[in-house]
Design an enzyme around this catalytic site. Structure first.
Site, PDB file in Angstrom:
ATOM      1  N   THR A 113       0.849  -1.193   0.000  1.00 31.73           N
ATOM      2  CA  THR A 113       0.000   0.000   0.000  1.00 31.73           C
ATOM      3  C   THR A 113       0.884   1.242   0.000  1.00 31.73           C
ATOM      4  O   THR A 113       2.110   1.144  -0.047  1.00 31.73           O
ATOM      5  CB  THR A 113      -0.916   0.022   1.238  1.00 31.73           C
ATOM      6  OG1 THR A 113      -0.137   0.339   2.410  1.00 31.73           O
ATOM      7  CG2 THR A 113      -1.590  -1.328   1.447  1.00 31.73           C
ATOM      8  N   CYS A 114       0.249   2.398   0.087  1.00 31.52           N
ATOM      9  CA  CYS A 114       1.012   3.642   0.021  1.00 31.52           C
ATOM     10  C   CYS A 114       1.906   3.843   1.240  1.00 31.52           C
ATOM     11  O   CYS A 114       2.860   4.619   1.178  1.00 31.52           O
ATOM     12  CB  CYS A 114       0.084   4.845  -0.146  1.00 31.52           C
ATOM     13  SG  CYS A 114      -1.064   5.087   1.226  1.00 31.52           S
ATOM     14  N   ASN A 115       1.612   3.166   2.349  1.00 32.79           N
ATOM     15  CA  ASN A 115       2.458   3.375   3.523  1.00 32.79           C
ATOM     16  C   ASN A 115       2.917   2.079   4.190  1.00 32.79           C
ATOM     17  O   ASN A 115       3.292   2.096   5.360  1.00 32.79           O
ATOM     18  CB  ASN A 115       1.763   4.274   4.554  1.00 32.79           C
ATOM     19  CG  ASN A 115       0.375   3.788   4.902  1.00 32.79           C
ATOM     20  OD1 ASN A 115       0.113   2.593   4.878  1.00 32.79           O
ATOM     21  ND2 ASN A 115      -0.504   4.719   5.217  1.00 32.79           N
ATOM     22  N   ARG A 116       2.887   0.956   3.451  1.00 31.02           N
ATOM     23  CA  ARG A 116       3.436  -0.287   3.984  1.00 31.02           C
ATOM     24  C   ARG A 116       3.727  -1.277   2.868  1.00 31.02           C
ATOM     25  O   ARG A 116       3.044  -1.323   1.845  1.00 31.02           O
ATOM     26  CB  ARG A 116       2.511  -0.923   5.022  1.00 31.02           C
ATOM     27  CG  ARG A 116       1.311  -1.638   4.482  1.00 31.02           C
ATOM     28  CD  ARG A 116       0.506  -2.319   5.589  1.00 31.02           C
ATOM     29  NE  ARG A 116      -0.004  -1.354   6.549  1.00 31.02           N
ATOM     30  CZ  ARG A 116       0.397  -1.303   7.818  1.00 31.02           C
ATOM     31  NH1 ARG A 116       1.291  -2.160   8.278  1.00 31.02           N
ATOM     32  NH2 ARG A 116      -0.100  -0.400   8.632  1.00 31.02           N
TER      33      ARG A 116
ATOM     34  N   GLY B 250     -10.999   2.141   7.222  1.00 30.46           N
ATOM     35  CA  GLY B 250     -11.487   0.873   6.712  1.00 30.46           C
ATOM     36  C   GLY B 250     -10.939   0.461   5.370  1.00 30.46           C
ATOM     37  O   GLY B 250     -11.219  -0.655   4.906  1.00 30.46           O
TER      38      GLY B 250
ATOM     39  N   SER C  23      -8.023   7.510  -5.761  1.00 27.83           N
ATOM     40  CA  SER C  23      -8.466   8.714  -6.461  1.00 27.83           C
ATOM     41  C   SER C  23      -9.983   8.743  -6.588  1.00 27.83           C
ATOM     42  O   SER C  23     -10.608   9.805  -6.450  1.00 27.83           O
ATOM     43  CB  SER C  23      -7.834   8.780  -7.858  1.00 27.83           C
ATOM     44  OG  SER C  23      -6.425   8.830  -7.768  1.00 27.83           O
TER      45      SER C  23
END
Length: 447
Positions: A49-52, A115, A194
């Site tokens: 994901t964007c942070n993991r 979520g 988006s």
């Protein structure tokens, strides 16, 4: 199943490292296949994901598994192993299950309680199944994680503890550049994040929305969903000149480089009327879409993942976090007990099968010795012998199942196999694994 997790996230790595380590294009698929092809790994799944970035694997050796998965993450991310290692975390067996369940509940998210992670976990499992790297073990684990996440959201108020990254980002934008309602907005990208951003903007009162995407058809589809009276498409090449005509830009693409340049933002700011306020930009992409230099521009406000991380760290904790933490702990205990109990089942079945074979052989021997035995007597003897065997096996098999559900329970299964001299091949035949081999995946995915 011996679960191993090796990964890095916003909790262990600065945004700059996460940005350089971001896996885009076909890289995640190659990483997934390379992980599943290593000698120590039976199954593999990737949560990206964007942070993991997290690799989940069923391994037969802990230290070798950590070394191989760490090396693969470094190789595919392009970040030097020595640097990457300082930001990696490793979880094994019950701690790995605890980590995944916590992630599913949103406890480990940048915005606690969000979520969106449930959909990302579902996508991770679907990808691993599609690429035939996940089998029965990871399928059961991820399905249970999704159930735990849903339980946390339905039984507690964790949803109120945090919002989606989009909502939290827009709150930060509103705090620095005024209310969202009535603004003209541009969304760059038409993927899941988006699309969520676009829908959130419409709900927030934006009535003039531009959608720009590399694939025009996806942008057009999003416009259809939002409604042509509110949204319209924009050629991606025209984004720089459109910056001067909007008040808010949200960008979240899968591009490897900068999509919104600092010089284009500076030019747009110069064209804005004095009373129009700052041009706000919300960058939710990893790696970043908006040039970091925009932070230094007068007349522009840039909110990105790094600033969101700092902002959320300053917010008070959610009142329901403790309750969700307890749910996770209970579910981890239950899952571990179920897994350990499942491991003993093949041994118990093999034991009862062996006992049944012994009874059948002895009854056959009795029949050859007493051929004149009448049918009624033969049936009574058969029933009596089987009843005796069942009673002798009942207590040890029930007790070993109970003991196997406790930590370290695998040793009881081994003791049972030794005491009754069970054929390893018979035990493995019940569980569907070859002697000395790893569990064979179910139809949902095969190595």
């Amino acid at each position: 199943m011996s679960l191993l997790v090796v990964g890095l996230s916003h909790r262990t790595a600065p945004v700059g490292v996460l940005e350089r380590a971001a896996l885009t294009g076909e890289v995640p698929t190659r990483l997934l296949h390379d992980a599943a092809a290593t000698a120590t790994v039976a199954e593999a799944a990737l949560l990206n994901t964007c942070n993991r970035i997290e690799l989940y694997a069923d391994v037969d050796k802990f230290h070798a598994g950590v070394a191989e998965l760490s090396l693969l993450l470094a190789h595919h991310s392009g970040v030097d192993l020595e640097e990457l290692t300082s930001h990696l975390y490793v979880h094994y067996e019950d701690r790995a299950v605890h980590h995944l369940f916590s992630v599913a509940c949103g406890l480990d998210s940048m915005v606690v309680g969000e979520g969106q992670i449930l959909g990302q976990l579902r996508d991770a499992l679907a990808k691993a199944q599609e690429e035939h790297t996940a089998g029965r073990g990871l399928n059961e684990l991820f399905q249970q994680a999704l159930r735990v996440g849903k339980r946390a959201h339905s039984e507690t108020g964790i949803d109120k503890a945090g919002q989606s990254l989009v909502t939290f980002g827009l709150e930060q934008v509103a705090a620095g550049a005024g209310e969202i309602a009535g603004k003209r907005a541009l969304v760059v990208g038409a993927g899941s994040m988006s699309s969520l951003a676009a829908a959130t903007l419409v709900r927030s009162g934006v009535t003039d929305l531009l959608i720009a995407n590399r694939t025009a058809a996806r942008a057009e589809r999003l416009v259809e969903i939002l409604g042509p009276d509110v949204a319209r498409t924009l050629d991606l090449a025209k984004v720089p000149e459109a910056l001067a005509d909007v008040d808010l830009v949200i960008s979240c693409t899968g591009a490897a480089g900068v999509v919104v340049k600092a010089e284009d933002v500076a030019a747009a700011v110069a064209l804005r009327p004095a009373g129009r306020g700052r041009l706000a930009l919300l960058d939710l992409a990893m790696p970043r879409d908006v040039d970091h230099a925009v932070h230094e521009l007068d007349g522009a406000l840039l909110v990105d993942l790094e600033s969101l991380s700092h902002a959320h760290a300053a917010t008070p904790g959610a009142g329901d976090v403790d309750q969700v933490t307890r749910i996770v702990a209970d579910e981890v205990t239950a899952f571990g007990a179920a897994q350990r109990a499942a491991r003993i089942a093949p041994t118990v079945v093999a034991l009862r099968s062996m006992a049944s074979d012994v009874v059948a052989a002895e009854l056959g021997r009795l029949e050859s010795r007493l051929p004149d035995l009448d049918e009624r007597s033969r049936a009574e003897i058969s029933q009596t012998v089987r009843r005796v065997v069942d009673k002798l096996l009942h207590a040890p098999t029930v007790r070993v199942k109970q003991l196997a559900a406790e930590p370290g329970g695998a040793s009881y299964a081994e003791a049972l196999r030794e005491l009754f001299d069970l054929d390893p091949a018979a035990v493995h035949a019940v569980s569907g694994t070859p002697v000395g081999g790893a569990p064979q995946p179910s139809a949902g995915g095969t190595r």
